[in-house]
Design a protein around this motif. Structure first.
Motif, PDB file in Angstrom:
ATOM      1  N   VAL A  59       0.843  -1.194   0.000  1.00 53.71           N
ATOM      2  CA  VAL A  59       0.000   0.000   0.000  1.00 53.71           C
ATOM      3  C   VAL A  59       0.877   1.242   0.000  1.00 53.71           C
ATOM      4  CG1 VAL A  59      -1.612   1.394   1.343  1.00 53.71           C
ATOM      5  CG2 VAL A  59      -1.930  -1.060   1.208  1.00 53.71           C
ATOM      6  N   LYS A  60       0.508   2.153  -0.867  1.00 53.92           N
ATOM      7  CA  LYS A  60       1.142   3.471  -0.813  1.00 53.92           C
ATOM      8  C   LYS A  60       0.034   4.492  -0.535  1.00 53.92           C
ATOM      9  CE  LYS A  60       3.862   6.857  -3.163  1.00 53.92           C
ATOM     10  NZ  LYS A  60       5.170   7.058  -3.738  1.00 53.92           N
ATOM     11  N   VAL A  61       0.283   5.348   0.434  1.00 54.54           N
ATOM     12  CA  VAL A  61      -0.705   6.362   0.768  1.00 54.54           C
ATOM     13  C   VAL A  61      -0.242   7.699   0.208  1.00 54.54           C
ATOM     14  CG1 VAL A  61      -1.818   7.622   2.647  1.00 54.54           C
ATOM     15  CG2 VAL A  61      -1.403   5.168   2.879  1.00 54.54           C
ATOM     16  N   VAL A  62      -1.138   8.347  -0.534  1.00 54.35           N
ATOM     17  CA  VAL A  62      -0.811   9.670  -1.061  1.00 54.35           C
ATOM     18  C   VAL A  62      -1.870  10.655  -0.568  1.00 54.35           C
ATOM     19  CG1 VAL A  62      -0.523  11.070  -3.133  1.00 54.35           C
ATOM     20  CG2 VAL A  62       0.322   8.720  -3.097  1.00 54.35           C
ATOM     21  N   ASN A  63      -1.457  11.566   0.252  1.00 61.87           N
ATOM     22  CA  ASN A  63      -2.381  12.568   0.791  1.00 61.87           C
ATOM     23  C   ASN A  63      -1.976  13.946   0.321  1.00 61.87           C
ATOM     24  OD1 ASN A  63      -3.694  10.595   2.225  1.00 61.87           O
ATOM     25  ND2 ASN A  63      -2.739  11.112   4.191  1.00 61.87           N
ATOM     26  N   GLU A  64      -2.971  14.723  -0.010  1.00 64.93           N
ATOM     27  CA  GLU A  64      -2.643  16.106  -0.343  1.00 64.93           C
ATOM     28  C   GLU A  64      -3.200  17.069   0.679  1.00 64.93           C
ATOM     29  OE1 GLU A  64      -3.592  16.987  -4.454  1.00 64.93           O
ATOM     30  OE2 GLU A  64      -2.272  15.320  -5.011  1.00 64.93           O
ATOM     31  N   HIS A  65      -4.278  16.648   1.308  1.00 64.13           N
ATOM     32  CA  HIS A  65      -4.978  17.597   2.181  1.00 64.13           C
ATOM     33  C   HIS A  65      -4.916  17.225   3.648  1.00 64.13           C
ATOM     34  CE1 HIS A  65      -6.366  19.207  -1.530  1.00 64.13           C
ATOM     35  NE2 HIS A  65      -6.904  18.057  -1.858  1.00 64.13           N
ATOM     36  N   THR A  66      -4.396  16.044   3.950  1.00 68.19           N
ATOM     37  CA  THR A  66      -4.466  15.592   5.332  1.00 68.19           C
ATOM     38  C   THR A  66      -3.279  14.704   5.651  1.00 68.19           C
ATOM     39  OG1 THR A  66      -5.740  14.225   6.842  1.00 68.19           O
ATOM     40  CG2 THR A  66      -5.902  13.655   4.539  1.00 68.19           C
ATOM     41  N   GLY A  67      -2.827  14.694   6.886  1.00 64.92           N
ATOM     42  CA  GLY A  67      -1.816  13.734   7.296  1.00 64.92           C
ATOM     43  C   GLY A  67      -2.508  12.541   7.919  1.00 64.92           C
ATOM     44  N   ILE A  68      -1.698  11.545   8.305  1.00 67.81           N
ATOM     45  CA  ILE A  68      -2.294  10.407   9.007  1.00 67.81           C
ATOM     46  C   ILE A  68      -2.181  10.666  10.495  1.00 67.81           C
ATOM     47  CG2 ILE A  68      -2.030   7.964   9.541  1.00 67.81           C
ATOM     48  CD1 ILE A  68      -1.254   7.471   6.744  1.00 67.81           C
ATOM     49  N   GLU A  69      -3.312  10.687  11.159  1.00 66.10           N
ATOM     50  CA  GLU A  69      -3.267  10.947  12.589  1.00 66.10           C
ATOM     51  C   GLU A  69      -4.049   9.875  13.309  1.00 66.10           C
ATOM     52  OE1 GLU A  69      -3.679  15.028  14.799  1.00 66.10           O
ATOM     53  OE2 GLU A  69      -3.272  15.269  12.658  1.00 66.10           O
ATOM     54  N   ASP A  70      -3.337   9.023  13.998  1.00 64.30           N
ATOM     55  CA  ASP A  70      -4.032   7.947  14.691  1.00 64.30           C
ATOM     56  C   ASP A  70      -4.278   8.363  16.117  1.00 64.30           C
ATOM     57  OD1 ASP A  70      -4.924   5.371  13.763  1.00 64.30           O
ATOM     58  OD2 ASP A  70      -3.013   5.378  12.684  1.00 64.30           O
ATOM     59  N   GLU A  71      -5.451   7.989  16.597  1.00 64.60           N
ATOM     60  CA  GLU A  71      -5.704   8.274  17.995  1.00 64.60           C
ATOM     61  C   GLU A  71      -5.176   7.129  18.825  1.00 64.60           C
ATOM     62  OE1 GLU A  71      -9.814   9.356  18.194  1.00 64.60           O
ATOM     63  OE2 GLU A  71      -9.353  10.907  16.711  1.00 64.60           O
ATOM     64  N   ASP A  72      -4.754   7.468  20.029  1.00 66.67           N
ATOM     65  CA  ASP A  72      -4.283   6.426  20.918  1.00 66.67           C
ATOM     66  C   ASP A  72      -5.456   5.540  21.276  1.00 66.67           C
ATOM     67  OD1 ASP A  72      -1.889   7.576  20.771  1.00 66.67           O
ATOM     68  OD2 ASP A  72      -1.987   8.579  22.713  1.00 66.67           O
ATOM     69  N   GLN A  73      -5.354   4.314  20.940  1.00 72.28           N
ATOM     70  CA  GLN A  73      -6.431   3.400  21.324  1.00 72.28           C
ATOM     71  C   GLN A  73      -5.893   1.984  21.354  1.00 72.28           C
ATOM     72  OE1 GLN A  73      -7.693   1.376  18.737  1.00 72.28           O
ATOM     73  NE2 GLN A  73      -6.561   2.356  17.095  1.00 72.28           N
ATOM     74  N   GLU A  74      -6.684   1.110  21.924  1.00 71.84           N
ATOM     75  CA  GLU A  74      -6.219  -0.241  22.222  1.00 71.84           C
ATOM     76  C   GLU A  74      -6.550  -1.226  21.105  1.00 71.84           C
ATOM     77  OE1 GLU A  74      -4.371  -1.489  24.831  1.00 71.84           O
ATOM     78  OE2 GLU A  74      -4.032   0.673  24.974  1.00 71.84           O
ATOM     79  N   LYS A  75      -7.525  -0.907  20.277  1.00 70.66           N
ATOM     80  CA  LYS A  75      -8.019  -1.864  19.299  1.00 70.66           C
ATOM     81  C   LYS A  75      -6.949  -2.211  18.266  1.00 70.66           C
ATOM     82  CE  LYS A  75     -12.028  -2.442  16.329  1.00 70.66           C
ATOM     83  NZ  LYS A  75     -11.837  -1.776  15.066  1.00 70.66           N
ATOM     84  N   GLU A  76      -6.914  -3.485  17.909  1.00 70.71           N
ATOM     85  CA  GLU A  76      -5.953  -3.910  16.902  1.00 70.71           C
ATOM     86  C   GLU A  76      -6.653  -4.008  15.546  1.00 70.71           C
ATOM     87  OE1 GLU A  76      -3.777  -7.433  17.956  1.00 70.71           O
ATOM     88  OE2 GLU A  76      -3.291  -7.803  15.856  1.00 70.71           O
TER      89      GLU A  76
END
Ligand SMILES: *[C@@H]1O[C@H](CO)[C@@H](O)[C@H](O)[C@H]1NC(C)=O
Ligand SMILES: *[C@@H]1O[C@H](CO)[C@@H](O)[C@H](O)[C@H]1NC(C)=O
Ligand SMILES: *[C@@H]1O[C@H](CO)[C@@H](O)[C@H](O)[C@H]1NC(C)=O
Ligand SMILES: *[C@@H]1O[C@H](CO)[C@@H](O)[C@H](O)[C@H]1NC(C)=O
Ligand SMILES: *[C@@H]1O[C@H](CO)[C@@H](O)[C@H](O)[C@H]1NC(C)=O
Ligand SMILES: *[C@@H]1O[C@H](CO)[C@@H](O)[C@H](O)[C@H]1NC(C)=O
Ligand SMILES: *[C@@H]1O[C@H](CO)[C@@H](O)[C@H](O)[C@H]1NC(C)=O
Length: 541
Positions: A59-76
């Motif tokens: 997978v390659k992610v290409v974003n122009e308008h947003t970054g990847i922001e993960d919230e701290d959470q426990e779910k896998e």
């Protein structure tokens, strides 16, 4: 009963999710074939996990308008656990939240360049990660710890270039048994603290702030083959490099402040250490001592350009049996001792351009024929005294550059043995004449530069049986008698030899190409030409 109910709810849920996915799929992920996918505008791994299907590998992610922001959470996110390659280099930033890339359990290649990362932590990676290739270049990382690196036992290639790394915890890479490449180019290290790694082959700490370097700190890298330390502040190199790095083949210390080359640097447990390339260019070396490289019997390339070399011992290059390329351009060399290049029987290219050489003596190349030497560059010097037999050991020369010197005449004895010459540049000298016998030696010449000399005529080309292969000649900037030039250009045109240099002031009409004389034919007697004062009158223009 309850189990069935849960199962049903699960099916419904995944049904609705896949509907959602289908709707968004076209818009956000593109199948590139063979398991590769390109996803756009992904905001979180949670979102990505909803798209990733069974057979996805890359997978390659290409974003122009947003970054990847993960919230701290426990779910896998289990759907991520089969991906092999993840490329976030165009994800427009990425925050390694609590879980980092921990859910990518099978990941082998991770590209997180240009992600604005400030640190890597242990918990960001799966335990015993399968990552073999990690590219973290172009981030803001300051520290490399052993704890993080120990999470990557399979790492083979680590690229940490273009960060702010000032510190590497000692022996941070010791446990990485498969590591081969480590790149720390363009960081902030002052001291080398890398420590041990039994398998590393390639290391670059170029363009850092290293001032002081002790090989003993590198004793733990027994298989290292390439060490790049260019563009640091090194002033002095320790002795005995091959005791620490017995397999070193490529060593680049270009662009430092090194002021000498010590023979003791190359002390070695081996009779003939494996070094093939030494790049010592752009330093402050002034002197090349007796036998300084004599251990380096495997050396093929020696780059010494842009130093301050003004003194070379006659035996400085002793023992360099394998040397193919010697680059000495841009130094302060004013004289070349006898026998200096003698016995360099593998030499193919020698560049001595841009020095202060005034004289080339009879024995500089020694008495043994240097059969491999095909390229010699002596341009941009002050050579006025070129011994007619100086090049007699070099009958295999194909390219000889003598442009921008102070040569007044050419000697037949010099050119007669150079039967294989294809390129000759002697522009910007002070030649008044090229004798017919000399032109006749140019059997294989295809490229000849004689511009900007004091030539008012050439021998009668129609009579010449040679220059059959000539394709290009530069003529401008000579005080040609116009009648002579007409003959020359007629001959060149008939042979389809090109001669106009578009960038030249002469051909664009800003300066005269030739001098009109009262004579009624091309005058080929030097005394007569001199008597007419053609050169003087041309030079006054
Ligand atoms: C990572 O991505 C960057 C930008 O797309 C690319 O230049 C670089 O070669 C990639 N790294 C690797 C190891 O493929
Ligand atoms: C990682 O795996 C090893 C071996 O399977 C295990 O001993 C260790 O406790 C694990 N560490 C974590 C943080 O899960
Ligand atoms: C590391 O990454 C930089 C920047 O993309 C690249 O120029 C360099 O070649 C890479 N190093 C290696 C050893 O591949
Ligand atoms: C590097 O080493 C020198 C001498 O050992 C020491 O004075 C200096 O503080 C060290 N620099 C860093 C950034 O650790
Ligand atoms: C050595 O470093 C210089 C930078 O100063 C670079 O231009 C050159 O290509 C490098 N040489 C080799 C052989 O990698
Ligand atoms: C070159 O070889 C000859 C013959 O082996 C020897 O006499 C001479 O000393 C050598 N010269 C240099 C500079 O190596
Ligand atoms: C010297 O001449 C060689 C070819 O003979 C060429 O490859 C090289 O670039 C020249 N050096 C310089 C500094 O122009």
């Amino acid at each position: 009963m309850q189990a069935v109910h849960v199962l049903l709810r699960g099916v419904l849920l995944s049904l609705s999710i896949s509907l959602l996915v289908l709707a968004k799929d076209l818009q956000e992920c593109e199948d590139l074939g063979q398991g590769s996918h390109l996803c756009r505008e992904i905001e979180s791994f949670e979102q990505l996990s909803r798209y990733v299907g069974e057979n996805w590998l890359r997978v390659k992610v290409v974003n122009e308008h947003t970054g990847i922001e993960d919230e701290d959470q426990e779910k896998e996110f289990t759907s991520l656990s089969k991906l092999l390659h993840l490329d976030l280099s165009e994800a427009d930033g990425f925050t390694l939240a609590e879980r980092g890339v921990r859910d990518f359990k099978a990941l082998q290649e991770l590209n997180i360049t240009h992600c604005q990362l400030e640190e890597l932590q242990e918990q960001h990676f799966p335990n015993a990660s399968k990552i073999t290739n990690l590219d973290v270049s172009y981030n803001d990382i300051q520290l490399i710890t052993g704890k993080v690196m120990n999470r990557l036992p399979d790492l083979e290639y680590g690229n940490f270039s273009n960060n702010l790394i000032a510190e590497i915890e000692p022996d941070a890479f010791r446990g990485l048994k498969k590591l081969r490449f480590l790149d720390f180019t363009t960081n902030e290290q002052e001291n080398i603290t890398l420590g041990e790694n039994k398998n590393l082959r390639y290391l670059s700490i170029s363009n850092n702030n290293v001032r002081d370097f002790q090989w003993c700190r590198m004793r733990g890298l027994p298989k290292l083959e390439e060490l790049h330390l260019h563009s640091n502040w090194l002033e002095n190199l320790d002795m005995g490099i091959f005791y620490a790095l017995p397999k070193l083949r490529v060593f680049n210390v270009s662009n430092n402040n090194l002021y000498d080359i010590k023979r003791t640097l190359f002390m070695s447990p081996d009779e003939r250490p494996p070094l093939e390339l030494l790049d010592y260019s752009s330093n402050n070396v002034k002197v090349l001592d007796d036998s300084v490289f004599c251990r380096l019997g495997n050396l093929k390339t020696l780059n010494l350009w842009l130093n301050q070399i003004n003194k070379i011992h006659p035996r400085a290059f002793l023992g360099l049996f394998s040397l193919q390329s010697l680059q000495l351009q841009g130094n302060k060399i004013s004289s070349l001792p006898d026998e200096l290049f003698a016995n360099l029987t593998s030499l193919e290219q020698l560049d001595l351009s841009r020095n202060n050489i005034k004289k080339l003596g009879l024995r500089v190349f020694g008495g043994t024929i240097l059969r491999q030497l095909t390229h010699l560059n002596l341009s941009n010097n002050y050579i006025s005294d070129l011994h007619p037999l100086a090049l007699s050991s070099l009958p295999f020369l194909k390219e000889l550059r003598l442009g921008r010197n102070k040569l007044v005449s050419l000697d037949l004895r010099m050119f007669a043995p150079l039967r294989r010459l294809q390129l000759l540049t002697i522009g910007e000298n002070r030649l008044e004449e090229i004798e017919p016998e000399i032109l006749n030696t140019f059997e294989r010449l295809t490229h000849l530069e004689i511009n900007n000399n004091r030539l008012a005529f050439l021998p009668d080309l129609k009579a010449s049986q040679n220059l059959q292969l000539l394709r290009y000649i530069s003529l401008e900037g000579n005080p040609w008698q116009c009648l002579c030039l007409d003959e020359i250009t007629a001959w060149l045109d008939s042979r389809r030899v090109s001669y106009a240099r578009p960038s030249s002031a002469y051909f664009s009409g800003r300066k005269p190409l030739c001098v009109v004389t009262p004579m009624d034919k091309c005058q080929r007697k030097l005394e007569d030409v001199r008597a007419q004062g053609i050169v003087e009158s041309y030079e006054k223009i």
